[in-house]
Each structure stands twice: as C-alpha cells, then as structure tokens.
Design an enzyme around this catalytic site. Structure first.
Site, PDB file in Angstrom:
ATOM      1  N   GLU A   1      -6.945  -7.499  -1.099  1.00  9.89           N
ATOM      2  CA  GLU A   1      -7.037  -7.407   0.676  1.00  9.89           C
ATOM      3  C   GLU A   1      -8.649  -6.952   1.070  1.00  9.89           C
ATOM      4  O   GLU A   1      -9.271  -5.590  -0.254  1.00  9.89           O
ATOM      5  CB  GLU A   1      -6.476  -6.207   1.569  1.00  9.89           C
ATOM      6  CG  GLU A   1      -5.066  -6.762   1.680  1.00  9.89           C
ATOM      7  CD  GLU A   1      -4.375  -5.943   2.813  1.00  9.89           C
ATOM      8  OE1 GLU A   1      -5.167  -5.473   3.087  1.00  9.89           O
ATOM      9  OE2 GLU A   1      -3.216  -5.357   2.813  1.00  9.89           O
TER      10      GLU A   1
ATOM     11  N   GLU B   1       0.892  -1.383   0.092  1.00  9.08           N
ATOM     12  CA  GLU B   1       0.325   0.333   0.066  1.00  9.08           C
ATOM     13  C   GLU B   1       0.892   1.454   0.134  1.00  9.08           C
ATOM     14  O   GLU B   1       0.875   1.931   0.884  1.00  9.08           O
ATOM     15  CB  GLU B   1      -0.877   0.353   1.255  1.00  9.08           C
ATOM     16  CG  GLU B   1      -2.327  -0.908   0.902  1.00  9.08           C
ATOM     17  CD  GLU B   1      -3.128  -0.932   1.698  1.00  9.08           C
ATOM     18  OE1 GLU B   1      -3.153  -0.122   3.024  1.00  9.08           O
ATOM     19  OE2 GLU B   1      -3.984  -0.986   1.289  1.00  9.08           O
TER      20      GLU B   1
END
Ligand code: GLA
Length: 671
Positions: free
Chosen positions: A318, A160
C-alpha cells in the site's frame, strides 16, 4: 504454532507476471455496474495484482455460520478472466458485530483498563481464544472455497497487524504474557534475576503474580517493560501463525504474508523477527505530507523493508496515489510525486507497486483518502498518472528480480530501539532513530546505497558499518561488529551503544561496555546536554544532545570537546583494527558535522556514490545475477538535472540523454 508441511509454498513471483501493479480492492462497497466498469479501468491502467476482501467478514458471514460468497465469487472469477492475480485476505481485520456481541471479551484493553469498542476496525486482541477460533473459522472457509481458484496468488493474512493498537492488557493477554515468560525463563528465579527485582522489592514468588505493565505510581521495572514489548510483538505473530497453519494445510502451495508498516513511525513490532514467518515481505508506506524531506523518509523506510526482506524483492502493498485522510492537513501529492514515490520503492527493491485503494470510497471514514480511481473518475490528474505509472512499470519489467547491492550498512535493531527508549534514561533527547537517520540522510544525499541490517546478520562484504545508539547488544552481535572492523571495514559506533546486554543490565567497568575493547575508549560519565544547548567541537562544527567523559584506551582522538568541563576530552576517536578501523562518536553532531565525519569515513572505506549527478537526484542501482544493471535517477528538484550514466532509459526506450527532466525519473539500463 507453525506446523510442518511437506509442500512448500511457491513464490508469489511465479504467479504475478512482470512487476506487480494494483492495490486494495474493496468491491463490496459498490454495485455490480461499478464492479464491471472497474474491470475496464483495470485493463486500461495495466493492473495485474489486487488485495481483495480485507474488511469483508461482516458481509461474507452476516451471522454466525451463514455465508454469502456471491459477490466474492463473481469478483474472483472476473479478475481471473482479465488476468489479475489476487492476494486474498483472511477478512479478519475487523470482527463482525455479531461476534463482538457474543464474545465481548475479544475487545482490546489498554494499559489504563479502557476497553476499546467496535464501530471502527481492529477491535480484537490477538491473544483472545474466542477471536482466534472464529478468525480460524472464516479463514478455513475462505481457503476451502478459493483453494483452486486461478486468481489466487497469495494469502493476505489479516491486515497491518499491530496497527492502531499493538499492546493489549486484558485478562487473556496477561495469561498469555505469563505463559510466554515461563517459556522464556523456565523458573521464577531466572526471571527475578533478569528483571533485577531485588530493586524496589519487586521480587515475584511465582509467574501467577506477574501482570502486564500498567498504570503505576512511578516508573515500571525496565525488564518487565522490555519483555512486554517482546511479548506483544510475538503475540501478533502467534495469532498470524494460527491463521497460516490453516492456510498451509488447505493450500500448501500458496504463499502467505501480512502487510508490515516498516517506517520511521512504527516501533512496536520486531519485523526482523517476523520476517522468517512471511513467504514474501509486503510493506505499506505513507508519506507525511508536512515533512519537506518526505522522499528521504520514504527511502529510509524502503531500505528498512529491503533489510527485513534480507535483500530479496518485496511487495509495496500500500501507498497512496495522492492525499491520505488521517493526517491533520491532507495535502495532495504534487504532480509527478506519485511516480517518483512508486519508482523510489522499486529502486530500493520493490517488485510490486500497490495502493490503498483501487476506487475511492463514497462513504465511510476513508472517503477523502485518495485512490487509483478518484471521486472525479477518469478525467483527473490522478487517474492519468495512474495509467502512466502502469505503463512505466510494464517498461521496467527487466528490473524484476534484480537486487540493490550496497557496500555500506547501518545496523538496525527493534529490541535496541525499545530498550533505548524505556523511561529513566540519561536524556529524553536520545531517540534511537535520530542519529541513525541523520547518517542515512547524508548517505542518501550522496547517492550512496546503504543496507539496514540486523545485528545478528553477517556483515561480510560491507566496507562501511554504522552502529548508531545501539544501546543494547548481545556479546555475539558485538563480536560480529568487531569482526567487521578486523576484516577491513570502517566501523563507526556512536554514544549510547553497547551500554547494556539484552536483559538491560549495564555492562560494568566503563561505557560503552560491549564495544570498549574494539573502540579503545573508556567512558567514565555521561554528560547529556540541557534542552536547546549546543557544544562547539575542535574542528569548528557544533553538536547537541550528548557529551561524555571519554578516556583514550588504545584509540586516538580525532576531534575533541572544547567546553567546560570537558575541554580537550575526545568527542571522536579512531582505532586501527586489523585491516580496518573502529571509530567512536561521543556526541550528536549537527548536519555539517555529520557530513564531514561521513566524508572522512567514505574516504577511508572507499565507499562511493553509485553515479555522479546534480544535487537533488536520488540515485540507486539494482543489478541482476546475470550482470545487468539499472540505474534509477529520481529528480526531486524543479529543474533538469545532469546524471552521468550511459545506456537506454527503460522508461522512454531511447538512449539516456544524460539529463533527467524536472521532477522526472530515468531508469537507465546501463552498458
Ligand atoms: C492502512 C490500512 C488501509 C487504509 C490505509 C489508509 O494502510 O491498511 O486499510 O486504512 O491505511 O492510509
């Protein structure tokens, strides 16, 4: 910088069989006995794909140059034995304590000069030369060690990028910003011209004088702000490239990616620009529990991800099985909601469904974040739903590789978003996403698929094109949009579009400069509304946020403002263009107004829902190149809903009955 290599990475889809299913696996938090139990549970759930080692640097390299791969070797071997493929992380998303102690200059600095310390994660700036050196070091060691491992399917680079902090203001960041500017402009005169520095005595004599935007007495130069956004997004990918260059050298055939956070909440990274550097698009998505329409936000994020992926299948890297731990009130998902969420992502193009995380932690900041294996173990609703989902994904294997094919497009541009929301605009209430998402919502409710496309993408094949608050646009991209109308599409452009070029310079001669000719209107002055005010429009609908003094210059008025001082002034116009039409919307209608305008545009363009169904059913069709079609019908209501489709429900293996049970999903292989 990207290096040229002769071997191209193979597709991750050649390595992962069927639809991917799994999550982040953090075995380093657990003893061997639990790791062995994990293997049993993974088999039971049908897991075939895991992201491993994301936050494991401090354990893999406990002190500089000393490595401990024992646990990771064991985990990789065991996963290979049970046929699970691994997205192996570069482990660089949280620098170890010894590195921070040795090189405190790697720490991020915020705009007000605060240095963000260790003890959490992501405590580094991507432009730090020391950080890049050490991150490259651990990446190379990992790549060399696992390059031939049978479990390795994908490199998960860092994690991320840009999460928590995406703009950095330290000395090395400032230096990198200057280098980036010099490359972009070539000369300081060109920069001065672009930033309009004649205003407020802001001219620069050399690049060395330039700083990143920081705390200042009043508003900062908008060109500087916009370029710093561009630079900050680029700096993260430049760091990504440093690691990818090593991975390409050591494992040229293994694809690389990093998990994006594309959603309505992530503004700082230009993922359309990033996409060309990722071998497969991977996205993380979390619902906002407090949003009663969170499934619509999910649909928006998934459509955006598909747009970033250029329509190709992508990885949902995710999401959560139930509650997260980072919202103010972390409500669990309702029964069946996880399956609806997961399959909504699949409906919108995901070919892998993964979670944060496999096993719920017992310690650390995220111990109350749900996982596939909850604290309560197997005798839990979450675990039963995980096992059911694994079985469902197995039955959905025929869907793999098929694509969503939309006739409607919404133009989406991160740069236009940034530019539109830099300070000192006519109204703080004009938010880039608001109108865009209002149209997306209305399309969602009608079961109409829409692609989110970058303004530089081709619009060929779209019958309906929506251009919402595209404040900044280049001549070339404005011409593509005009070309779509000439070629027969119905194109709607909204207020506060085409006002400036990509340097944030106003296009003179009347708004909306870039689209004036296409639309056949000329806007003389903006009339943004005061907070909470509404306007009545001639068709009885109501609008807010914006009005403006529109003159017709070739278009016809379809609807007008009714209130002083704009009574009789057009609020919605249409101009026939080639075999298509160009509409202009000069205000922000309420939901009824949006729906009624959209219905008119749908009638004109012939764009229709993918199927007929009762309200509350999300509908998306994926079709394969060889002509198979799969209708996803996701019932978000608490009663059974009718859906007009015939074929076999892949989830039950039985002929589709024409009804989807309350809260359930049907995936109809049509025909
Ligand atoms: C992000 C991170 C994960 C985890 C989750 C929690 O997506 O990548 O490591 O922190 O958030 O929701």
């Amino acid at each position: 910088m990207t290096q040229q290599h002769t071997t191209t990475p193979s597709s991750v889809w050649n390595k992962v069989e069927g639809l991917g299913f799994g999550g982040d696996y953090n075995p380093e938090q657990w003893p061997v006995s639990v790791r062995l139990e994990d293997l049993e549970l993974m088999r039971e759930a049908g897991v075939n794909f895991l992201s491993v080692g994301i936050f494991s640097w401090a354990l893999l390299e406990p002190s500089e140059g000393t490595y401990d791969f024992g646990w990771l070797d064991e985990v990789m071997d065991n996963l290979a034995d049970i046929g699970v493929k691994v997205a192996l992380a570069t482990a660089t998303a949280a620098p170890p304590a010894w590195l921070v102690r040795k090189h405190p200059e790697i720490l991020p600095v915020t705009a007000d000069g605060t240095v963000l310390g260790p003890g959490s994660r992501r405590h580094y700036t991507p432009s730090s030369s020391a950080y890049r050196r050490y991150a490259a070091g651990i990446t190379r060691v990992l790549a060399e060690r696992y390059k031939d491992h049978p479990a390795l399917a994908l490199w998960h680079v860092d994690n991320e990028l840009g999460c928590h902090i995406s703009e950095f203001h330290g000395e090395e960041d400032a230096a990198a910003f200057r280098v980036w500017l010099e490359r972009r402009y070539g000369s300081i005169d060109a920069l001065n011209a672009s930033w309009g520095t004649a205003f407020w005595s802001q001219s620069y004599g050399s690049f060395a004088e330039i700083m990143p935007p920081s705390a200042a007495p009043s508003t900062l130069n908008p060109g500087q702000q916009l370029d710093f956004q561009r630079f900050s997004s680029w700096a993260l990918t430049d760091y990504y490239h440093c690691l990818v260059a090593i991975l390409r050298e050591v494992t040229p055939e293994i694809p690389c990616t990093t998990n994006l956070m594309a959603s309505s909440a992530t503004k700082s990274m230009d993922y359309f620009a990033w996409a060309k550097d990722l071998d497969v698009i991977a996205n993380d998505h979390y619902l906002v529990a407090a949003d009663p329409e969170r499934h619509i936000e999910l649909a928006f994020s998934a459509d955006l991800t598909r747009g970033i992926a250029g329509g190709h299948p992508w990885i949902l890297m995710e999401h959560s099985t139930s509650a997260v731990n980072w919202q103010p009130r972390n409500q669990p998902k309702m029964p069946g909601e996880m399956q609806r969420n997961s399959l909504a992502h699949v409906a919108r193009g995901a070919d892998a469904v993964m979670f944060f995380q496999w096993r719920q932690s017992f310690a650390g900041s995220e111990k109350f974040h749900s996982a596939m294996v909850p604290h309560g173990g197997r005798d839990t609703r979450v675990w039963r739903e995980v096992v059911e989902l694994g079985a469902a994904l197995k039955r959905l294997e025929p869907v793999r590789g098929s694509r969503v094919r939309s006739r409607a497009a919404i133009v989406f541009d991160y740069e236009a978003w940034w530019a539109a929301e830099i300070d000192s605009k006519p109204s703080i209430d004009v938010k880039y996403l608001d109108l865009l998402r209002a149209f997306h919502r209305a399309l969602f409710l009608r079961g109409i698929s829409v692609d989110l496309v970058h303004p530089s993408d081709s619009l060929e094949g779209y019958d309906l094109v929506l251009v919402c608050t595209l404040y900044a646009v280049s001549d070339r991209n404005a011409a593509t949009i005009a070309g779509a109308a000439a070629a027969g599409a119905t194109v709607l452009v909204s207020y506060f579009s085409g006002v400036v070029d990509m340097q944030d310079h106003v296009r003179l001669g009347g708004y909306p400069g870039a689209f004036r000719d296409l639309l056949g209107v000329r806007v003389e002055e903006f009339h943004p509304l005061l907070a909470g005010s509404q306007l009545k429009l001639s068709d009885g609908t109501v609008s807010s946020v914006w009005s403006e003094h529109v003159h017709l210059a070739g278009a016809e008025a379809v609807q007008t403002f009714t209130e002083y001082p704009l009574e009789g002034v057009p609020s919605l116009t249409r101009r026939a263009v080639g075999s298509g039409a160009a509409w202009y919307l000069a205000t922000f209608p309420d939901r009824d107004g949006i729906e009624s305008i959209l219905d008119t545009l749908l009638d004109e363009s012939g764009v229709a829902p993918v199927a007929d169904a009762d309200p509350g059913v999300e509908l998306v069709r994926r079709t394969s190149d060889d002509g198979h079609s799969f209708l996803f019908a996701i019932n978000h209501t608490r009663s059974a809903a009718a859906v007009a489709a015939t074929g076999t429900d892949l989830l039950t293996g039985a002929p589709f009955s024409g009804s989807v049970a309350a809260g359930a999903v049907a995936v109809v292989a049509e025909g």
